[in-house]
Scaffold this active site. Sequence first.
Site, mmCIF file in Angstrom:
data_model
loop_
_atom_site.group_PDB
_atom_site.id
_atom_site.type_symbol
_atom_site.label_atom_id
_atom_site.label_comp_id
_atom_site.label_asym_id
_atom_site.label_seq_id
_atom_site.Cartn_x
_atom_site.Cartn_y
_atom_site.Cartn_z
ATOM 1 N N ARG A 76 0.836 -1.190 0.000
ATOM 2 C CA ARG A 76 0.000 0.000 0.000
ATOM 3 C C ARG A 76 0.876 1.247 0.000
ATOM 4 O O ARG A 76 1.843 1.339 0.745
ATOM 5 C CB ARG A 76 -0.936 0.005 1.221
ATOM 6 C CG ARG A 76 -2.222 -0.756 0.961
ATOM 7 C CD ARG A 76 -3.219 -0.608 2.084
ATOM 8 N NE ARG A 76 -2.817 -1.326 3.272
ATOM 9 C CZ ARG A 76 -2.401 -0.765 4.392
ATOM 10 N NH1 ARG A 76 -2.323 0.558 4.489
ATOM 11 N NH2 ARG A 76 -2.059 -1.500 5.420
ATOM 12 N N CYS A 264 0.593 -8.622 10.845
ATOM 13 C CA CYS A 264 0.915 -8.797 12.270
ATOM 14 C C CYS A 264 0.115 -9.940 12.909
ATOM 15 O O CYS A 264 -0.123 -9.932 14.113
ATOM 16 C CB CYS A 264 0.645 -7.497 13.027
ATOM 17 S SG CYS A 264 1.791 -6.188 12.593
ATOM 18 N N ASP A 281 -10.139 -9.628 7.554
ATOM 19 C CA ASP A 281 -9.597 -8.290 7.307
ATOM 20 C C ASP A 281 -10.513 -7.122 7.689
ATOM 21 O O ASP A 281 -10.042 -6.191 8.326
ATOM 22 C CB ASP A 281 -9.203 -8.154 5.835
ATOM 23 C CG ASP A 281 -8.187 -7.046 5.590
ATOM 24 O OD1 ASP A 281 -7.367 -6.773 6.486
ATOM 25 O OD2 ASP A 281 -8.213 -6.444 4.507
ATOM 26 N N ARG A 379 1.216 -12.539 -2.155
ATOM 27 C CA ARG A 379 -0.114 -12.857 -1.619
ATOM 28 C C ARG A 379 -0.796 -13.976 -2.387
ATOM 29 O O ARG A 379 -0.391 -14.348 -3.482
ATOM 30 C CB ARG A 379 -0.991 -11.614 -1.691
ATOM 31 C CG ARG A 379 -0.432 -10.392 -0.957
ATOM 32 C CD ARG A 379 -1.266 -10.023 0.192
ATOM 33 N NE ARG A 379 -0.674 -8.995 1.039
ATOM 34 C CZ ARG A 379 -1.266 -8.563 2.151
ATOM 35 N NH1 ARG A 379 -2.422 -9.074 2.531
ATOM 36 N NH2 ARG A 379 -0.688 -7.653 2.905
#
Length: 618
Positions: A76, A264, A281, A379
């Site tokens: 991002r 995390c 998410d 990903r």
Amino acid sequence: MPDGARKKLAALNNRHVEDIIAEYTALCRPDKITLVTDDPEERARIRQIALEKGEEKALSVAGHTVHYDGFFDQGRDKACTKVLVPEGQSLSPRINTLDRKTGLAELHQLMNGIMRGKEMFVRFFCLGPGGSAFAIPAMQITDSAYVAHSEDLLYRSGYAEFHKLQGSDHFFHFIHSAGALDEDGVARNVAQRRVYIDLVANRVFTINNQYAGNSVGLKKLALRLAINQANQSDWLAEHMFLMGVHPVAKERTTYFAGAFPSACGKTSTAMIPGQTIIGDDIAYLKAWSDGTCHAVNIESGIFGIISDVNPIDDPLIYKCLTTPRELIFSNVLVNDGRPYWLGMGMPTPARGTNHSGAWFEGKKDDEGKLIPLAHKNARYTMRLSELENLDPQAENPDGVPISAIIYGGRDSDTNPPIVQAFGWEHGVFIGATLESETTAATLGQEGQRTFAPMANLDFIVVPLGLYLANHFKFGKRLNKPPLVFGTNYFLKDEHGRFLNEKTDKKAWILWAEARVHGEYGAVATPIGWIPRYADLQTLFDTTLHKPYSRTDYARQFEIRLDRLLEKLARIEKMYAAESAPPTLGEQIAAQRSRLLQWRADFGRERLNPLEIEQAVAE
Ligand code: SPV
Ligand code: MN
């Protein structure tokens, strides 16, 4: 627009939708427009187009494809992401803003003809289960078949929801263009990347990028619009997983929500063996009519970090990554049609193709830094329905009742692995004072301690004080607010070694679950309740089947008064620049006075939890 598309559009009978499409067709000037309904064949066709255009390539396992984002488009982009604010309006010093008129003019210029020679896809989705109190319809316009395909895996199709709107403009919309592509289908102009959030019109523009965190409208771009709406009413839009927690040998499911900064441990918590996942998410939370807190996952897929996914740590995901199903890998190494990534727990080839193009071991970037075989933020994208451990309530339009909320950061030196807040307001304080070290999920340096309130700061688009006030108020609306916990999976010793194993999080979560049901006592400390040694010993034995020593407990749950006071000073400085609600100030003052009291009482900076007298059996 082809006749078919025109008909599908007319059927929606929504002037707002038509005007938006007309406006951006005129500005971006695509060669072709493809409008996609909920029809499975039309949806499947998008994947095919991504393959035909080369934005994705087929791998050897059936249904698997790989996509690459540009070398400088691997996370991002916080610097280029801005909230457009009307003249005279200001948000928090930590929120990147730009004058709305200036931003729109800049976009107008950059987007002029940006889709020339390309196909524009128009897609309709629904954030949250269709027809539910949580649902928000969302329209995506993009010239990337990869983005349109990703959304098909990650979100619920929503053409039918747009019908139900009956012409209203109560929907979000997103306009994305990858801009010019190179011969491998990778966005070329990332230097002109822009992600501009226009709260006034419930829309986000994002151009010259492909990385999903920048490009996929329904993910973090929609979260920002939802935070704005939630804060103008009475609900919460959070960067949270949702999971069902299942204690050993007990027939009950207790639902948890948990906010962790990117990379995390959010997905891995929701995927703890023996538990059920609802989402990993983004969640919307509402005060329900019975006085409990209900939450839904507004997504229906996972865009997960693949690094360190291996058969030992993440057996269920590993299985999905190695067996046939519709799945997109991004930014992994491919050799002979097979994907490889960091920490996959098996030998990897010395060459192949990755986000840097043709790759070989020892390849360096322009700055002379070694390029790893796959990006750390590589990903996988797949539907949640692929998972064996999907919770049966995942599609319940009423969501699930939330009994506990967890806030967790990447903190090497301050907080213990788990602590329970004294109550809702102290819980909001725990969330509001979260700190975390930066990761590869955002561009820039890793390992820097940053302020991370509610693990949501990157997405907060209203003044921080307002956002926190909304949290405090939310608890007041509930008869039984969720218990709140702070976790820290990343505590290290003085040599920089982790004090826990990755799998230990299962014991912390099950301890919290038992606390919801009043089953364990706890030790009162200035920062909240911590577990008693004997209870953890039992939990390690029954759930992780391993011993838990007193030494481990003493080191992990040591109360580091010095560090905790230093943290409080940092936090106070931070909030001095915000107009924080008075309740936050009260919580800060109360926590400080408890810490100072202990320092005075014990005459030491570090306290061994085994020696703490205040063990209270609740
Ligand atoms: C995150 O970075 O928090 C993610 C991935 O979940 S994305 O927001 O899509 O970049
Ligand atoms: Mn996230």
